[in-house]
Design a protein around this motif. Structure first.
Motif, PDB file in Angstrom:
ATOM      1  N   ALA A  51      40.724  46.168  25.535  1.00 44.87           N
ATOM      2  CA  ALA A  51      41.842  45.841  25.023  1.00 44.87           C
ATOM      3  C   ALA A  51      41.644  44.707  24.101  1.00 44.87           C
ATOM      4  O   ALA A  51      42.743  44.431  23.438  1.00 44.87           O
ATOM      5  CB  ALA A  51      42.751  45.076  26.342  1.00 44.87           C
ATOM      6  N   LEU A  52      40.530  44.481  23.873  1.00 41.14           N
ATOM      7  CA  LEU A  52      40.395  43.320  23.038  1.00 41.14           C
ATOM      8  C   LEU A  52      40.696  43.567  21.619  1.00 41.14           C
ATOM      9  O   LEU A  52      40.542  44.564  20.852  1.00 41.14           O
ATOM     10  CB  LEU A  52      38.583  43.240  22.796  1.00 41.14           C
ATOM     11  CG  LEU A  52      38.172  41.647  22.511  1.00 41.14           C
ATOM     12  CD1 LEU A  52      38.566  40.589  23.612  1.00 41.14           C
ATOM     13  CD2 LEU A  52      36.698  41.834  22.169  1.00 41.14           C
ATOM     14  N   ALA A  53      41.794  42.520  21.146  1.00 39.63           N
ATOM     15  CA  ALA A  53      42.422  42.605  19.770  1.00 39.63           C
ATOM     16  C   ALA A  53      41.728  41.692  18.857  1.00 39.63           C
ATOM     17  O   ALA A  53      42.030  41.927  17.721  1.00 39.63           O
ATOM     18  CB  ALA A  53      43.635  42.397  19.972  1.00 39.63           C
ATOM     19  N   GLU A  54      41.111  40.449  19.471  1.00 40.32           N
ATOM     20  CA  GLU A  54      40.749  39.327  18.544  1.00 40.32           C
ATOM     21  C   GLU A  54      39.395  39.141  19.225  1.00 40.32           C
ATOM     22  O   GLU A  54      39.311  38.577  20.231  1.00 40.32           O
ATOM     23  CB  GLU A  54      41.624  38.128  18.433  1.00 40.32           C
ATOM     24  CG  GLU A  54      41.182  37.195  17.612  1.00 40.32           C
ATOM     25  CD  GLU A  54      42.169  36.100  17.088  1.00 40.32           C
ATOM     26  OE1 GLU A  54      43.309  36.832  16.623  1.00 40.32           O
ATOM     27  OE2 GLU A  54      42.275  34.965  17.440  1.00 40.32           O
ATOM     28  N   LEU A  55      38.411  38.960  18.169  1.00 39.26           N
ATOM     29  CA  LEU A  55      37.107  38.508  18.551  1.00 39.26           C
ATOM     30  C   LEU A  55      36.549  37.618  17.655  1.00 39.26           C
ATOM     31  O   LEU A  55      36.282  38.059  16.570  1.00 39.26           O
ATOM     32  CB  LEU A  55      36.268  39.855  18.732  1.00 39.26           C
ATOM     33  CG  LEU A  55      34.621  39.597  18.974  1.00 39.26           C
ATOM     34  CD1 LEU A  55      34.351  38.571  20.392  1.00 39.26           C
ATOM     35  CD2 LEU A  55      34.051  40.701  18.933  1.00 39.26           C
ATOM     36  N   ARG A  56      36.251  36.329  18.109  1.00 41.71           N
ATOM     37  CA  ARG A  56      35.783  35.202  17.048  1.00 41.71           C
ATOM     38  C   ARG A  56      34.201  35.080  17.438  1.00 41.71           C
ATOM     39  O   ARG A  56      33.731  34.543  18.573  1.00 41.71           O
ATOM     40  CB  ARG A  56      36.497  34.169  17.425  1.00 41.71           C
ATOM     41  CG  ARG A  56      37.942  34.093  16.733  1.00 41.71           C
ATOM     42  CD  ARG A  56      38.671  33.003  17.264  1.00 41.71           C
ATOM     43  NE  ARG A  56      40.171  33.210  16.750  1.00 41.71           N
ATOM     44  CZ  ARG A  56      40.819  32.672  15.782  1.00 41.71           C
ATOM     45  NH1 ARG A  56      40.211  31.734  15.011  1.00 41.71           N
ATOM     46  NH2 ARG A  56      42.061  32.922  15.177  1.00 41.71           N
ATOM     47  N   LEU A  57      33.496  35.231  16.503  1.00 41.85           N
ATOM     48  CA  LEU A  57      32.018  35.053  16.627  1.00 41.85           C
ATOM     49  C   LEU A  57      31.251  34.258  15.485  1.00 41.85           C
ATOM     50  O   LEU A  57      30.123  34.219  15.331  1.00 41.85           O
ATOM     51  CB  LEU A  57      31.201  36.639  16.406  1.00 41.85           C
ATOM     52  CG  LEU A  57      31.714  37.448  17.638  1.00 41.85           C
ATOM     53  CD1 LEU A  57      31.138  38.845  17.231  1.00 41.85           C
ATOM     54  CD2 LEU A  57      31.044  36.923  18.976  1.00 41.85           C
TER      55      LEU A  57
END
Length: 328
Positions: free
Chosen positions: A112-118
């Motif tokens: 379901a991941l829509a936003e990933l901040r790395l």
């Protein structure tokens, strides 16, 4: 007067338990570890632990299966516990400004991941499994040390925002042009000298950041990105501007500061949707009369140029229908 000795984090956890809260904010509390009592908040959907001093996350965090947002940015994390793979309801995961060197393969198993901040870690590579994140719309990879990108990212066809700023990219892969849902692409502060022709396919792109690279000319694929509303080229050693730049008539923001310009093409006068134009710190001695056509312009930056005089239409405040602000 009795002074409460209960730590602020525990006070908030107790309140959340009493009210059956689904959101908990423990940011900027100086935490060195996540309080075990938080494990009782099994209905949490939003957990924020940013700006603490966490060096690790507890395994039991993976039991909070209802979490849709987990934010642990600005800590001291070097790795993630495998138990977090159980958080399959996550739509947003924020890991920015930590000390992570490697990412686990299971990160690609969060459907379901829509936003990933790395951003702001020490990453040089990404797991191939990230290509499985079919729902991912926003991916922040800036301020790392990437020199290449895995081809599996080409499968992220829902991606709308991709930030690759401040890495070590000298060449971009051709497959980047397959991300046709992109509306914003940040490539500033890398080592780029050209863009792949495949980027002509990014017809949904509205914002393109290219500042502080090594372009000596405006990359030709940009000419086909006619939907652009913002283009930033500052800090590149450009030898001039192409006439076709005037064909990008949807542009509202155009950044041309610090690029060594001595003249401007008359075609810039075609950009009648421009509201902001940055021309600071160049070598301009005159402005073309065609700029008087920019009737939507409200902000014009001219500081750091050897201009001896300004045209009458600018001194009088025209062409803008509202007062035109400029820096001379």
């Amino acid at each position: 007067m009795k002074v409460s000795m209960v730590p602020p984090a525990q006070v908030r956890i107790n309140e959340a338990l009493e009210t059956h809260a689904t959101s908990l904010d423990l940011t900027l509390l100086g935490l060195r570890e996540v309080p075990d009592s938080l494990a009782d908040l099994t209905a949490l959907t939003d957990l924020r632990l940013d700006g603490n001093q966490l060096t690790s996350l507890p395994d039991w965090l993976g039991n909070l299966a209802t979490l849709t947002r987990l934010s642990v940015s600005s800590n001291r994390l070097t790795e993630l516990p495998d138990s977090l793979r159980n958080l399959t309801a996550l739509t947003e995961l924020q890991l920015g400004h930590n000390r992570i060197i490697d990412l686990p393969d299971w990160l690609g198993d969060l459907p379901a991941l829509a936003e990933l901040r790395l951003f702001g870690n020490k990453l040089t590579d990404l797991p191939n499994s990230l290509g499985n994140l079919g729902s991912l719309a926003n991916l922040y990879l800036h301020d790392n040390a990437f020199t290449t990108l895995p081809v599996t990212l080409s499968r992220l066809t829902s991606l709308a925002y991709l930030c690759l700023s401040n890495n070590r990219l000298a060449i971009l892969p051709a497959w980047l042009g397959s991300l046709t849902s992109l509306t914003c692409l940040a490539l500033d502060r890398n080592r780029l000298t050209a863009l792949p022709d495949s980027l002509r396919s990014l017809t949904n792109l509205t914002t393109l950041w290219l500042e502080d690279n090594a372009f000596t000319e405006v990359p030709d694929p940009v000419r086909d990105l006619t939907g652009l509303t913002a283009l930033y080229l500052e800090g590149n050693p450009l030898t001039g501007l192409p006439d076709w730049l005037g064909n990008l008539t949807a542009l509202a923001h155009l950044g041309l500061s610090d690029i060594g310009l001595t003249t401007l093409p008359d075609s810039l006068g075609n950009l009648t949707a421009l509201t902001m134009l940055w021309l600071s710190n160049n070598h301009l001695t005159v402005l073309p009369d065609s700029l008087r056509n920019l009737t939507a312009l409200t902000d014009l930056y001219l500081d750091g140029n050897p201009l001896t005089e300004l045209p009458d239409w600018l001194e009088s405040g025209a062409p803008a229908p509202a007062p035109l602000r400029y820096r001379r």
